[in-house]
Design a protein around this motif. Structure first.
Motif, PDB file in Angstrom:
ATOM      1  N   ALA A  67       0.667  -1.212  -0.038  1.00  0.00           N
ATOM      2  CA  ALA A  67       0.027  -0.246   0.369  1.00  0.00           C
ATOM      3  C   ALA A  67       1.284   1.170   0.230  1.00  0.00           C
ATOM      4  N   SER A  68       0.163   2.286  -0.046  1.00  0.00           N
ATOM      5  CA  SER A  68       1.039   3.435   0.053  1.00  0.00           C
ATOM      6  C   SER A  68       0.965   4.052   1.245  1.00  0.00           C
ATOM      7  N   ASN A  69      -0.341   4.150   1.718  1.00  0.00           N
ATOM      8  CA  ASN A  69       0.249   4.964   3.326  1.00  0.00           C
ATOM      9  C   ASN A  69      -1.049   3.215   4.057  1.00  0.00           C
ATOM     10  N   ASP A  70      -0.895   3.728   5.296  1.00  0.00           N
ATOM     11  CA  ASP A  70      -0.970   2.982   6.193  1.00  0.00           C
ATOM     12  C   ASP A  70      -2.588   2.889   6.729  1.00  0.00           C
ATOM     13  N   LYS A  71      -3.357   3.820   5.940  1.00  0.00           N
ATOM     14  CA  LYS A  71      -4.923   3.193   6.328  1.00  0.00           C
ATOM     15  C   LYS A  71      -5.371   2.140   5.473  1.00  0.00           C
ATOM     16  N   ASP A  72      -4.975   2.711   3.933  1.00  0.00           N
ATOM     17  CA  ASP A  72      -4.833   1.832   2.783  1.00  0.00           C
ATOM     18  C   ASP A  72      -4.529   0.299   3.200  1.00  0.00           C
ATOM     19  N   ALA A  73      -3.233   0.426   3.724  1.00  0.00           N
ATOM     20  CA  ALA A  73      -2.983  -0.879   4.380  1.00  0.00           C
ATOM     21  C   ALA A  73      -3.806  -1.482   5.154  1.00  0.00           C
ATOM     22  N   ILE A  74      -3.636  -1.017   5.996  1.00  0.00           N
ATOM     23  CA  ILE A  74      -5.085  -1.254   7.287  1.00  0.00           C
ATOM     24  C   ILE A  74      -6.299  -1.864   6.393  1.00  0.00           C
ATOM     25  N   VAL A  75      -6.990  -0.948   5.313  1.00  0.00           N
ATOM     26  CA  VAL A  75      -8.453  -1.584   4.997  1.00  0.00           C
ATOM     27  C   VAL A  75      -8.285  -2.687   4.715  1.00  0.00           C
ATOM     28  N   VAL A  76      -7.385  -3.628   3.953  1.00  0.00           N
ATOM     29  CA  VAL A  76      -6.809  -4.376   2.724  1.00  0.00           C
ATOM     30  C   VAL A  76      -6.879  -5.149   3.986  1.00  0.00           C
ATOM     31  N   ALA A  77      -5.450  -5.413   4.733  1.00  0.00           N
ATOM     32  CA  ALA A  77      -5.155  -6.024   6.121  1.00  0.00           C
ATOM     33  C   ALA A  77      -6.653  -6.615   6.745  1.00  0.00           C
ATOM     34  N   ALA A  78      -7.120  -5.484   7.624  1.00  0.00           N
ATOM     35  CA  ALA A  78      -8.289  -5.956   8.892  1.00  0.00           C
ATOM     36  C   ALA A  78      -9.271  -7.244   7.687  1.00  0.00           C
ATOM     37  N   PRO A  79      -9.896  -7.339   6.827  1.00  0.00           N
ATOM     38  CA  PRO A  79     -10.415  -8.314   6.449  1.00  0.00           C
ATOM     39  C   PRO A  79     -10.194  -9.809   6.532  1.00  0.00           C
ATOM     40  N   HIS A  80      -8.277  -9.815   6.538  1.00  0.00           N
ATOM     41  CA  HIS A  80      -8.290 -11.563   7.185  1.00  0.00           C
ATOM     42  C   HIS A  80      -8.155 -11.226   8.783  1.00  0.00           C
ATOM     43  N   VAL A  81      -7.665 -10.238   9.265  1.00  0.00           N
ATOM     44  CA  VAL A  81      -8.409 -10.569  10.531  1.00  0.00           C
ATOM     45  C   VAL A  81      -9.275 -11.252  11.323  1.00  0.00           C
ATOM     46  N   ALA A  82     -10.601 -10.584  10.439  1.00  0.00           N
ATOM     47  CA  ALA A  82     -11.893 -10.506  11.042  1.00  0.00           C
ATOM     48  C   ALA A  82     -12.015 -12.244  10.373  1.00  0.00           C
ATOM     49  N   ALA A  83     -11.547 -12.711   9.660  1.00  0.00           N
ATOM     50  CA  ALA A  83     -11.508 -13.899   8.960  1.00  0.00           C
ATOM     51  C   ALA A  83     -11.075 -15.143   9.774  1.00  0.00           C
ATOM     52  N   HIS A  84     -10.181 -14.818  10.630  1.00  0.00           N
ATOM     53  CA  HIS A  84      -9.485 -15.555  11.071  1.00  0.00           C
ATOM     54  C   HIS A  84      -9.680 -14.994  12.737  1.00  0.00           C
ATOM     55  N   GLU A  85     -10.953 -14.842  13.128  1.00  0.00           N
ATOM     56  CA  GLU A  85     -10.665 -14.126  14.210  1.00  0.00           C
ATOM     57  C   GLU A  85     -10.918 -15.455  15.360  1.00  0.00           C
ATOM     58  N   GLY A  86      -9.799 -15.331  16.722  1.00  0.00           N
ATOM     59  CA  GLY A  86      -9.478 -16.739  17.474  1.00  0.00           C
ATOM     60  C   GLY A  86      -8.725 -17.836  17.002  1.00  0.00           C
ATOM     61  N   GLU A  87      -8.042 -17.413  15.679  1.00  0.00           N
ATOM     62  CA  GLU A  87      -7.168 -18.508  15.208  1.00  0.00           C
ATOM     63  C   GLU A  87      -5.674 -17.517  14.961  1.00  0.00           C
ATOM     64  N   PHE A  88      -4.404 -19.021  15.194  1.00  0.00           N
ATOM     65  CA  PHE A  88      -3.391 -18.043  15.090  1.00  0.00           C
ATOM     66  C   PHE A  88      -2.783 -17.219  13.984  1.00  0.00           C
ATOM     67  N   LEU A  89      -2.897 -16.500  13.290  1.00  0.00           N
ATOM     68  CA  LEU A  89      -1.939 -15.812  12.615  1.00  0.00           C
ATOM     69  C   LEU A  89      -1.001 -15.208  12.985  1.00  0.00           C
ATOM     70  N   ARG A  90      -0.563 -14.604  11.417  1.00  0.00           N
ATOM     71  CA  ARG A  90       1.304 -14.146  11.398  1.00  0.00           C
ATOM     72  C   ARG A  90       1.305 -13.128  11.268  1.00  0.00           C
ATOM     73  N   VAL A  91       2.205 -12.399  11.119  1.00  0.00           N
ATOM     74  CA  VAL A  91       2.687 -10.532  10.006  1.00  0.00           C
ATOM     75  C   VAL A  91       4.124 -10.745  10.342  1.00  0.00           C
ATOM     76  N   ASP A  92       4.783 -10.114   9.010  1.00  0.00           N
ATOM     77  CA  ASP A  92       5.992 -10.130   9.077  1.00  0.00           C
ATOM     78  C   ASP A  92       6.238  -9.088   8.610  1.00  0.00           C
ATOM     79  N   THR A  93       6.744  -7.527   9.170  1.00  0.00           N
ATOM     80  CA  THR A  93       6.874  -6.509   9.205  1.00  0.00           C
ATOM     81  C   THR A  93       8.088  -6.306   9.275  1.00  0.00           C
ATOM     82  N   HIS A  94       8.830  -5.150   7.870  1.00  0.00           N
ATOM     83  CA  HIS A  94       9.712  -4.078   8.204  1.00  0.00           C
ATOM     84  C   HIS A  94       8.990  -2.626   9.684  1.00  0.00           C
ATOM     85  N   LEU A  95       7.817  -2.446   9.431  1.00  0.00           N
ATOM     86  CA  LEU A  95       7.525  -1.424  10.007  1.00  0.00           C
ATOM     87  C   LEU A  95       7.624  -1.315  11.452  1.00  0.00           C
ATOM     88  N   ALA A  96       8.316   0.035  11.929  1.00  0.00           N
ATOM     89  CA  ALA A  96       8.881   0.325  12.910  1.00  0.00           C
ATOM     90  C   ALA A  96       7.629   1.120  14.170  1.00  0.00           C
TER      91      ALA A  96
END
Ligand SMILES: CC(C)(COP(=O)(O)OP(=O)(O)OC[C@H]1O[C@@H](n2cnc3c(N)ncnc32)[C@H](O)[C@@H]1OP(=O)(O)O)[C@@H](O)C(=O)NCCC(=O)NCCS
Length: 300
Positions: free
Chosen positions: A221-250
């Motif tokens: 994405a080009s900004n944090d808001k857009d990145a959250i909009v596209v990632a959030a449905p995955h978090v919702a779909a896996h609520e209560g399950e093991f999920l992983r993200v590897d990120t360079h963002l500090a």
């Protein structure tokens, strides 16, 4: 295979040979990564073999003592990963030997990898330089609030085969190399969401089964808001399950979102490169697309 690095190595009491990774049983590779505490499933190894190349150190009776893989993109770039030596045979030169063989196969390419603490010195001695930290965040996913709506004028869609060209184009701008083969395979294995504005893809996030559960990545994405909009449905779909993200963002809103989604810091690795330019996603000032989350540590 032409190489000036010897095709055999005496490791402790073992005479090891370099063998193409496609020639060994999947279960042997799986046992190797389990031996160093890595979460990869046999399916994850098979996926990596499908999209990349590799060698293993094989002893006289066919046991796998070590591995190294590389994933070429275009004509002048590759990532390196899955560098493992069986614990009882470490510090005897196996990884260095496998890396040198991988180097000769990747001749002329700029290389990038994500180094564990155990491997950093080895890569420094091979000429790699440290670029940035990767934060491996994982845990039981939870929704941190309402799934955010895209901003006015943007359209959030489930991605399909028809989006491949747009996905590879956006990914290449963020990653610095075109990864058509990899993204074709990833799209096939993943659920993806893309954010379109005026018919142009501006952000996407893929999510697939990996290791102990699911992994969200790549996210571009080009900004944090857009990145959250596209990632959030995955978090919702896996609520209560093991999920992983590897990120360079500090820091920033995306980091806050990931942390509040239940994905705590588990470990860090260091992105290192040999030649070429690394586009650091922590520099988000130019409004250019950046890689918010990696496809995996081996794939970058
Ligand atoms: C990191 C890892 C791959 C290194 O494998 P290895 O086979 O032990 O590596 P090598 O033996 O080639 O080199 C490791 C060290 O042994 C030293 N060494 C090499 N040959 C040696 C020999 N004949 N005798 C003694 N030491 C030797 C190397 O100089 C190096 O030392 P340094 O780290 O102080 O520079 C291994 O520890 C491992 O599998 N760790 C778990 C998985 C992991 O983290 N992988 C890295 C992913 S990026």
């Amino acid at each position: 295979m032409k190489s000036r690095v010897s095709n055999s190595l005496t490791i402790d009491a073992f005479e090891a040979r370099a063998v193409d990774i496609d020639k060994v049983e999947l279960e042997q590779l799986h046992a190797l990564s389990i031996g160093v505490g890595w979460p990869h499933r046999a399916e994850d190894w098979q996926f990596l073999r499908d999209v990349g190349h590799g060698i293993v150190a094989h002893d006289e009776i066919g046991r796998v003592l070590g591995s190294a893989m590389w994933f070429p993109h275009g004509s002048d770039f590759a990532t390196v990963g899955m560098v493992i030596t069986s614990p009882r045979l470490q510090a005897l030169g196996t990884a260095q030997w496998l890396m040198k063989r991988a180097f000769s196969e990747c001749k002329g390419r700029n290389l990038r990898l994500n180094a564990t603490r155990a491997a950093r010195k080895l890569y420094l001695s091979l000429g790699f330089r440290s670029e940035s930290t990767v934060f491996q965040r994982q845990g039981e996913a939870r929704r941190s609030g309402e799934t955010p709506d895209p901003l006015a004028g943007a359209d959030l869609r489930r991605l399909g085969d028809a989006d491949l060209g747009a996905v590879t184009g956006l990914d290449a701008r963020a990653f610095g190399a075109s990864r058509v083969k990899l993204l074709t395979a990833l799209l096939d294995q993943s659920v993806g969401f893309g954010l379109y504005r005026d018919g142009r893809l501006e952000a996407f996030a893929l999510c697939r089964p990996f290791g102990r559960g699911h992994l969200v990545g790549p996210v571009v994405a080009s900004n944090d808001k857009d990145a959250i909009v596209v990632a959030a449905p995955h978090v919702a779909a896996h609520e209560g399950e093991f999920l992983r993200v590897d990120t360079h963002l500090a820091e920033g809103e995306f980091c806050t979102f990931v942390a509040s989604s239940g994905l705590a810091l588990f470990d860090t690795v260091t992105t290192m490169s040999l030649g070429g330019t690394f586009l650091n996603p922590n520099d988000r000032s130019g409004g250019m697309p950046v890689t918010y989350a990696l496809a995996s540590q081996a794939l970058g």
